[in-house]
Design an enzyme around this catalytic site. Structure first.
Site, PDB file in Angstrom:
ATOM      1  CD  GLU A  31      38.363   4.830   9.885  1.00 18.19           C
ATOM      2  OE1 GLU A  31      37.474   4.665  10.730  1.00 18.19           O
ATOM      3  OE2 GLU A  31      38.545   5.925   9.310  1.00 18.19           O
ATOM      4  CD  GLU A  65      32.781   8.811   7.090  1.00 20.59           C
ATOM      5  OE1 GLU A  65      33.132   8.375   8.199  1.00 20.59           O
ATOM      6  OE2 GLU A  65      33.588   9.184   6.215  1.00 20.59           O
TER       7      GLU A  65
END
Length: 902
Positions: free
Chosen positions: A466, A738
């Site tokens: 990502e 996260e």
């Protein structure tokens, strides 16, 4: 003592390669007296170091401005060095005398000045689609003594240059990741010392990088083009006045390099047997190389380097050699980091070793790779054999704490492995410490979240497939990052890309910038609002009006995009939204929190409109300021009608619902009181734990403190069980996660499809640590810490805390210490040419001393007032030491009392 120091041009010390037509100068004052202020300045610019050829002189200007002073009227020419110096006068009329001189040097003011050609590897040298990295070289003659030489370079891809066998500059991943269809940076290097009279050689390596390499979780490559290319122009000034230009063209030669593959996600494969000694030197035989191909590519999109470059910042030594339960050899670096491993190995020619990278070990102690998804993060190295060989990669970076070794000969020596930390070389500006070691580790983790994710663009995670510039993540962390580092050049470059990526027809903002997702992946609330929130944050923290000027049209286009959505121009109730992303009150198997998405969208709509209104006022656009003020009022009215019941209750009964309505000023009176009380009820229901996600978390503690409930904010900060900031610390985190439960209490992991252990969003609590616990803020009416606000808020659980930030004016710091006798000592530093508003919490009307002197008799202090919160005062620059006995104890955590109507 009164003098000038630390001259800067566009935030940089002696920059070269600027393409600003009107550069700005900043400086700091140094004074031995309190309340030192500048009353006037003079700037002189010359073509020579002796200032005999002056080209611009302000004369004496009556002004206290010392940052972002525009050199209006100076006509800068391309490729020219300018010397400048500054003189200032203080409030007594005392002159500083001239400062030491500084320089700035321009690059190409106009793109037409490029004469070099874009060159690429021909198919004969490297077939289309080949993973091997090409190497370019050329020889040229220096005919005389060189007085100055500059290399101007860029690439479609990422490059490294060498001159006569030595690396040019210390930049990595140049020219950086921009919106390549619209903008492409070039770099300027001073190579005067690398050239010699006679024959010289230049070489370059050219990686795929973000331009041609794989980006995104779909495994797609060639988002911008299918051929990498190089652009190099060397300008040589001879001592006798002659000038010469060396350019890249089809006379350059190309060959394959020992780098067989180098991709950002997948790592690098290097065959040392293919190395060519001295390949960038003048005496190398390139007769077997191929002529470079010339490709068509516009040079009109070229801009000078805007961001600070990515550099090697520091090195880390391993802390442990591990044999896992599976029998694998693993090294623990002791810190989740971003960069690569430099290693030394010895073995036979053709022997292959490899290094795999991971953030975490699983609950059994085995190497865990599931959360990096399709990214390989693997370095493969084929030995040339014989002596000890030292290697580090070129065009890739990894996110990791642990490395797994395969094929390395025994025994393994930890000293043969070094972690090289790379990130955008932002100047460190802030420090926060306190009496709780767990909170200090949290602050460490926040800083390393910035280090790991501010690599040319603000990425969402540095380890998996990502690593994209998610707009929502960037905006929630922007204020925290501005305490930690000087982030203006970093964000300014990224905002320029955001602006050109906005949809031309409607002003929508992509989810990620630069955008490699589909055209439909755009315009979610809180994500697209980065177009407004980040420019305003930079203005607030650095007083940089030019950022607002450059981004104002983008800011306005975003709120106008929202206004045109749906069936009510004062509500945002249409389109896709991430909502309170990753909130703990999400439905099972959902990432989106329970807070209604149209509520989140409308709240952010109101907030962004309020910031555009403020920006318009700052820029002198009074009519637009009035129009956006009216729009803001209408949005709040519509919000109230839609989401607030007649009795003042919010229809969205979540923590984030209360937080946004309070933080963005959407409720007043009884509705505000009820929202505060409801938030406390919700926290009590969760035993004083949060359930907020990306949208609610950054503002939660601020809302509590702003509404007189700091004890609840402290309780949230100091919780150690799940979910909390310190829970991660107790689980050994060295960066921000996260997910609140990236590692669950039983040792298992969150789903591997999206579980980064280096993701800065929840690190936004750092803003509250600096702004409330340490109490360091800036006055919006005099931004950039021209007027400092010092409002520390001691809390139960800490006995001392200290914050420091290096502002444009100099150091601002505040330290408070609470003794057992409930005595509070506060030390404050305010830089010259700035003033401060200081609040001494719970201070008595009498009995406060400053450096042992009664407060009213202390030099530099004025306008002392007693309030319900303590004593407020104004102060000029200097160091202050306040001491007093608290009028009341610092509040412990109270019980929530029943809400009383009326």
């Amino acid at each position: 003592m009164f003098k000038i120091k630390d001259l800067r041009c566009e935030y940089q010390v002696n920059p070269i390669g600027l393409d600003q037509k009107t550069p700005r100068i900043s400086w700091r004052l140094q004074s031995s007296e309190r309340a030192a202020m500048q009353s006037a300045y003079r700037i002189e610019v010359a073509e020579d170091a002796d200032f005999q050829r002056s080209v611009w002189d302000t004369g004496k200007v009556d002004s206290d401005q010392s940052v972002h002073v525009e050199l209006k009227g100076l006509q800068t020419a391309s490729r020219k060095r300018y010397h400048y110096r500054v003189q200032a006068w203080n409030q007594h009329g005392l002159s500083s005398g001239w400062s030491d001189q500084a320089i700035f040097e321009t690059g190409f003011i106009d793109s037409s000045e490029w004469s070099a050609e874009w060159i690429s590897a021909p198919a004969a040298a490297l077939p289309a689609g080949a993973d091997q990295v090409p190497m370019f070289r050329w020889d040229f003659l220096i005919d005389g003594e060189v007085s100055a030489a500059r290399v101007y370079a860029s690439a479609l891809g990422i490059y490294e240059l060498e001159l006569n066998g030595k690396r040019v500059g210390d930049h990595y991943f140049a020219p950086g990741w921009t919106s390549y269809k619209h903008r492409l940076q070039y770099q300027t290097y001073d190579v005067t010392e690398l050239l010699s009279s006679g024959k010289n050689g230049i070489g370059a390596l050219l990686g795929s990088g973000w331009y041609k390499g794989v980006l995104g979780w779909d495994g797609k490559n060639e988002h911008y083009g299918n051929r990498t290319a190089l652009l190099v122009q060397i300008h040589i000034d001879y001592a006798d006045g002659r000038q010469e230009v060396i350019v890249s063209d089809n006379s350059w030669k190309v060959s394959g390099s020992p780098i067989l593959m180098s991709e950002i996600y997948d790592g690098e494969t290097y065959d040392a047997r293919l190395e060519r000694s001295n390949w960038s030197r003048e005496d190398y035989d390139d007769s077997g190389w191929y002529p470079a191909g010339v490709i068509e590519q516009s040079k009109d999109i070229l801009v000078a380097q805007e961001n600070v470059p990515v550099r090697k910042i520091e090195s880390i030594q391993p802390i442990e050699l591990i044999t896992t339960p599976k029998g694998e050899t693993v090294i623990d670096m002791g810190q989740n980091m971003v960069g690569w491993i430099q290693f030394t190995v010895q073995g036979d020619a053709g022997q292959e070793v490899s290094i795999h990278h991971a953030e975490i070990l699983d609950h059994e102690g085995n190497f865990y790779l599931d959360n990096i998804r399709k990214a390989k993060q693997t370095i493969r190295y084929v030995l040339k054999g014989g002596e000890r060989e030292t290697f580090e990669p070129h065009f890739t970076f990894q996110g990791f704490r642990y490395i797994r070794l395969v094929g390395f000969p025994e025994p393994i020596h930890l000293e043969d492995f070094t972690g090289i930390v790379l990130h955008s070389d932002m100047e460190t500006t802030g420090e926060f410490t306190c009496s709780d070691p767990l909170v200090n580790q949290l602050q460490h983790n926040i800083r390393w979240g910035l280090k790991g994710n501010f690599l040319d663009v603000p990425t969402d995670c540095p380890q998996r497939d990502e690593r994209l510039g998610w707009t929502g993540d960037a905006q929630v962390f922007a204020r925290t990052s501005a305490y930690l580092s000087n982030v203006v050049p970093f964000f300014r470059k990224w905002l320029h890309d955001l602006k050109v990526e906005q949809a031309e027809l409607d002003g929508g903002v992509p989810f990620v910038v630069p955008n490699i997702l589909s055209e439909k992946a755009q315009s979610a609330s809180a994500w697209g609002d980065a177009a407004v929130i980040i420019p305003w944050t930079l203005y607030l923290c650095y007083g940089d009006k030019r950022v607002l000027e450059e981004q104002y049209d983008s800011m306005k286009a975003w709120v106008e995009f929202i206004r045109r959505q749906g069936d009510n121009e004062y509500l945002w109730n249409s389109g896709f939204h991430f909502g309170d992303w990753l909130a703990l009150d999400s439905r099972p198997d959902s990432y989106i929190g329970a807070t209604a998405r149209d509520f989140v969208a409308t709240a952010y709509y109101a907030y962004s409109v309020s910031l555009v209104q403020k920006a318009a006022a700052v820029l002198g656009r009074s009519e637009e300021a009035e129009r956006y003020a009216d729009l803001h009022t209408r949005i709040i009215d519509a919000f109230t009608q839609e989401f607030v019941t007649p009795t003042g209750r919010l229809s969205v009964p979540t923590q984030t619902g209360q937080v946004l309505s309070l933080m963005f000023g959407l409720v007043e009176g009884e509705a505000k009181e009820r929202a505060v009380h409801k938030l406390l009820e919700l926290l009590e229901e969760e035993k004083f734990h949060l359930t907020t996600g990306f949208v609610g978390t950054p503002y939660l503690n601020h809302v509590l403190s702003d509404n007189g409930k700091s004890e609840f904010a402290y309780k949230l900060l100091l919780q150690q069980d799940y979910p909390s900031w310190l829970y991660q610390v107790t689980k050994g985190a060295t960066t921000i996660w996260e997910h609140w439960d990236g590692i669950k209490p039983d040792g298992s992991f969150w789903s591997p499809d999206m579980n980064s252990f280096n993701h800065y969003a929840y690190g936004a609590i750092g803003d509250w640590l600096y702004r409330v616990v340490a109490g360091i803020d800036t006055d919006e009416r005099n931004p950039g810490y021209k007027r400092v606000v010092i409002r520390p808020m001691p809390g139960d659980g800490l006995t001392w805390a200290e914050g420091r930030i290096d502002t444009m004016y100099g150091e601002v710091s505040c330290r408070w210490t609470k003794s057992d006798e409930e005595r509070l000592d506060i030390q404050v530093v305010i830089p010259p040419n700035a003033t401060a508003e200081i609040r001494l919490p719970y201070a008595p009307a009498d009995g406060v001393t400053e450096s042992g002197t009664a407060l009213m008799q202390s030099e530099g202090i004025s306008n002392v007032k007693v309030t319900d919160m303590g004593v407020n005062l104004e102060a000029g620059s200097g160091q202050y030491s306040f001491s007093y006995v608290l009028t009341q104890p610092v509040p412990p955590l109270p019980k929530v009392k029943p809400f009383v109507f009326g």
